[in-house]
Write a protein that holds these residues in place. Sequence first.
Motif, short mmCIF file in Angstrom:
data_model
loop_
_atom_site.label_atom_id
_atom_site.label_comp_id
_atom_site.label_asym_id
_atom_site.label_seq_id
_atom_site.Cartn_x
_atom_site.Cartn_y
_atom_site.Cartn_z
N LEU A 166 42.80 40.77 32.87
CA LEU A 166 43.50 41.50 31.82
C LEU A 166 44.57 42.41 32.40
O LEU A 166 45.61 42.64 31.78
N ALA A 167 44.33 42.91 33.60
CA ALA A 167 45.33 43.78 34.23
C ALA A 167 46.57 43.02 34.65
O ALA A 167 47.70 43.49 34.52
N SER A 168 46.35 41.78 35.16
CA SER A 168 47.48 41.00 35.70
C SER A 168 47.99 39.93 34.76
O SER A 168 49.13 39.45 34.91
N GLY A 169 47.13 39.52 33.79
CA GLY A 169 47.49 38.41 32.92
C GLY A 169 47.15 37.06 33.52
O GLY A 169 47.40 36.02 32.90
N GLN A 209 32.38 43.84 22.72
CA GLN A 209 32.96 44.49 23.89
C GLN A 209 34.46 44.75 23.72
O GLN A 209 35.16 45.02 24.70
N ALA A 210 34.94 44.69 22.49
CA ALA A 210 36.39 44.81 22.25
C ALA A 210 36.98 46.07 22.87
O ALA A 210 38.03 46.03 23.52
N ALA A 211 36.32 47.20 22.68
CA ALA A 211 36.87 48.46 23.20
C ALA A 211 37.00 48.43 24.71
O ALA A 211 38.00 48.89 25.29
N THR A 212 35.98 47.85 25.36
CA THR A 212 36.01 47.77 26.83
C THR A 212 37.13 46.86 27.30
O THR A 212 37.88 47.21 28.24
N PHE A 213 37.28 45.71 26.66
CA PHE A 213 38.34 44.79 27.06
C PHE A 213 39.71 45.40 26.83
O PHE A 213 40.62 45.27 27.66
N LYS A 214 39.89 46.06 25.70
CA LYS A 214 41.20 46.67 25.40
C LYS A 214 41.53 47.76 26.42
O LYS A 214 42.69 47.93 26.82
N ALA A 215 40.50 48.50 26.86
CA ALA A 215 40.73 49.55 27.85
C ALA A 215 41.16 48.96 29.20
O ALA A 215 41.91 49.59 29.94
N MET A 216 40.75 47.72 29.46
CA MET A 216 41.12 47.06 30.71
C MET A 216 42.61 46.68 30.75
O MET A 216 43.15 46.40 31.82
N THR A 217 43.25 46.64 29.59
CA THR A 217 44.65 46.27 29.55
C THR A 217 45.56 47.48 29.77
O THR A 217 46.78 47.32 29.94
N ALA A 218 44.98 48.65 29.73
CA ALA A 218 45.79 49.88 29.85
C ALA A 218 46.34 50.07 31.26
O ALA A 218 45.71 49.67 32.22
#
Length: 299
Positions: free
Chosen positions: A161-164, A290-299
Motif C-alpha cells: 500500500l505504501a509503494s503501490g 480492517q479498513a481503517a488499518t489498511f487506509k492508515a497504511m496508505t498515509a
Amino acid sequence: MTAKYLVTGASGHLGQHVIHHLLETSGVAASDIIAASRKPEQLASLAEKGVQVRRVDFDDPASMDAAFVEAEKVLIISTDTLDRPGHRLVQHRAAIAAAEKAGVKHLLYTSMPEPANSPLLFAPDHEGTETEIRASAIPAWTILRNNWYFENVMISAGPALASGHWYSAAGDGGIAHIARDDIARATAAALVAAASDKKVYTLTGSSSYTHRDIAAAVSKTAGREITVIDVPVEGLVQGMVGAGLPEPVARVFASIDTMVGIGGLATITGDFKALTGAEPQPFEAWVESQAATFKAMTA
C-alpha cells in the motif's frame, strides 16, 4: 478427575485466543485451564480470572516437568524460533518428551498444511514434530495443520500500500487462509472433545485466493491501487535483503511464495466446520473489518 487443559505459548496471540474460546465458547471453568508461557508475568489478567499460570520454557526441561503436572490435555503451540534452523524441532521434541513423562493423555500440536516434501524452509520442523508425536506413547493426539492466518496479509499489505507494488513469486497459486480467531476456536473445540484416538485436521478457509485476488480486495478497501509484479524467487530474496532483512530470514519468507506457487496452501477442507459446527469467517468480511488499518497504511 476433572480434566486440566494446558496451553503453551499462552502469552502469544493464538494462545490468548484459544484460552478465550475455552472460557467463553466451550464453557471450561477457569480453574481447569493452565496457561503456560516463558513470560508468565504477561498473564496477570488470566490469573485474575482464576486460570492457573505456570512458567514453561521448551529450552528448560525442569520448567516443563513442573508445568505439565496434572495436565491431562496439552496443546503445544509451535514456537517462533525461526532464526536458528532446526532448533524449533529440538524444542518441540523436548516438549513431547515432557508430556509423555507427565502422563499426558491427549497431546495437540499446531502444524502446517502438507509439511512433507514442502519447499517451505521451516516445514521440516513441523514434519519432524509430527513424526515424534506419532512415535510417542501418548494415548491420543491431534495434529492441527493450520493454514495461513488472514492477519499474515498485513506483512505484505503495508509495503504494497505504501509503494503501490506487491512483488510476488507465487504466480497463480492460491492460499485458503483462515482467521486466527477461527483457528483458535477450532483448537479449543479439539481440546475439549473426547479424545481416545489419533487424528489430523487441516484448518482452512472456505475459499482460496491468489496474491492478485488479495491485492484487489485490499486495494478496494484501502482506496489505493496495488499492482502485483511477478518476480523470480531470487529476485524476491534480494529485494527483501535490500530492504534490510537478513538473507536467511528473507529466504524463509521467499520460500512461502514457492509453496504458494505449487498449490501447497490452496487445499480447502471442511475440518473447521467438523470441529466447530460453523463456517469459517469469509476473507472479504475480514478485509472490510480492517479498513481503517489498511487506509492508515496508505498515509
